[in-house]
Design an enzyme around this catalytic site. Sequence first.
Site, short mmCIF file in Angstrom:
data_model
loop_
_atom_site.label_atom_id
_atom_site.label_comp_id
_atom_site.label_asym_id
_atom_site.label_seq_id
_atom_site.Cartn_x
_atom_site.Cartn_y
_atom_site.Cartn_z
N GLU A 117 0.83 -1.20 0.00
CA GLU A 117 0.00 0.00 0.00
C GLU A 117 0.87 1.25 0.00
OE1 GLU A 117 -2.19 -0.29 3.60
OE2 GLU A 117 -3.26 -2.10 3.01
N CYS A 130 3.43 8.43 1.64
CA CYS A 130 3.79 7.40 2.62
C CYS A 130 3.91 6.08 1.86
CB CYS A 130 2.72 7.30 3.71
SG CYS A 130 3.05 6.01 4.93
N CYS A 137 5.28 -7.57 7.05
CA CYS A 137 6.27 -7.12 8.02
C CYS A 137 6.57 -8.26 8.98
CB CYS A 137 5.76 -5.91 8.79
SG CYS A 137 6.97 -5.22 9.96
N CYS A 141 4.32 -6.57 15.61
CA CYS A 141 3.68 -5.69 16.60
C CYS A 141 2.18 -6.01 16.62
CB CYS A 141 3.93 -4.23 16.27
SG CYS A 141 5.69 -3.79 16.25
N CYS A 144 -0.71 -3.69 15.02
CA CYS A 144 -0.50 -3.23 13.65
C CYS A 144 -1.03 -4.27 12.66
CB CYS A 144 0.99 -3.00 13.41
SG CYS A 144 1.44 -2.63 11.71
N GLY A 192 5.90 -2.62 6.37
CA GLY A 192 7.25 -3.12 6.52
C GLY A 192 8.10 -2.30 7.47
N GLU A 193 9.22 -2.89 7.87
CA GLU A 193 10.24 -2.24 8.68
C GLU A 193 11.37 -1.81 7.75
OE1 GLU A 193 13.19 -0.81 10.77
OE2 GLU A 193 11.26 -1.15 11.76
N ASN A 325 -5.43 3.97 15.00
CA ASN A 325 -6.49 3.65 14.03
C ASN A 325 -6.75 2.16 14.16
OD1 ASN A 325 -8.27 3.55 11.92
ND2 ASN A 325 -6.89 4.44 10.41
N CYS A 368 -1.63 1.40 8.05
CA CYS A 368 -0.90 0.60 7.08
C CYS A 368 -1.29 -0.87 7.22
CB CYS A 368 0.60 0.79 7.23
SG CYS A 368 1.34 0.05 8.67
#
Length: 391
Positions: A117, A130, A137, A141, A144, A192-193, A325, A368
């Site tokens: 995205e 962004c 990922c 977390c 997320c 992603g990181e 969110n 995300c």
Amino acid sequence: MTILPVIPISPDQPDAVPTRRRPSMPPRHLADLDLAARKAAVTGLGEPAFRAKQLSTHYFGRLVRDAAEMTDLPSGARDKLTSELLPTLLTPVREQACDDGATRKTLWRLHDGALVESVLMGYPDRVTACVSSQAGCGMACPFCATGQQGLTRNLSIAEIVDQVVYLAGVAASGAVTGSPPRLSRVVFMGMGEPLANYPRVIEAVRRLTTPAPEGLGLSQRHITVSTVGLVPAMRRLIAEQLSVTLALSLHAPDDDLRDELVPVNQRWKVAEVLDAAFDYAAQTGRRVSIEYALIRDVNDQPWRADLLGRLLHGKLAHVNLIPLNPTPGSKWDASPKPVEREFVRRLRESGVSTTVRDTRGREIDGACGQLAAGELTQVSAGVAADAEVAQ
């Protein structure tokens, strides 16, 4: 909310969902290469070296991604060069807009079926993209949406850059309501990181900040690279001598809670992560952005605000509080506004610069990974329904 038309996946079967292939890196693209390598690639195809600059001018200077618009190239050379150096990397699956057109989110399908995205956000004085650096990922977390999908693969340099070039083209078209027609900022805060895909992210930053036509010509100071705290990569970034902003996704000031919210904290604790962030700020003179998603009854207690204030007092750092969110079905929720205001008050009282992030895109699954998660859910539901019919 405006839902823009869904772009068909296949011209023969517009509503078909392609079979997911094994993750693999995409074909070579112009944006993967620096100018010298582009010249070598062009001459390797039997064309004069100056064609590399022509292609670069179209892609980075004019934001043209369609070969048909490159009319200064001879037709024979155009087809050969674009097929070899400008392959399609991103196919839009769904595009949505809200905030009267000022926020636009795109879900992309990559060549191997992976989903990523990107978001375009317009403000009166700037336009920000962004972008994603990985499909999925691996940081896990729990609050997320992307973290719950797991990691599919790293994105290539060009897959990262192509998101930005596309969004810069959208901005240039005037489609972002009430904003300048030029993309000026990029944040690596999508899926992603970024520092887990370190070499490609750094090269993508160089493409984005090298002057046109070799690159997009953005200011390094207008690029933000986020991390959950991969300390060795953070220290490696210091040595790059870039002037990008480092954003540290902290989310908790104490190890007990951060171990749960950001599992990589079990390897690099809060003190070590903050030391690396402060060293980056000292080396670059760039204020570190401390990202802190406020989660109801989890990390929003007054004592945690006070602890965070003590950790950051006198440091070159700014706290960016993020109203969570929430994702569908998640147990995590945003903190109430009075709690948020008290958290802000305590941080500012401690002498720490603090703002609350402008909430964008809630109507279009703005966090995300939410669009990708929704798409995967729809695909899974369709597969299950088909299997039930077949029984």
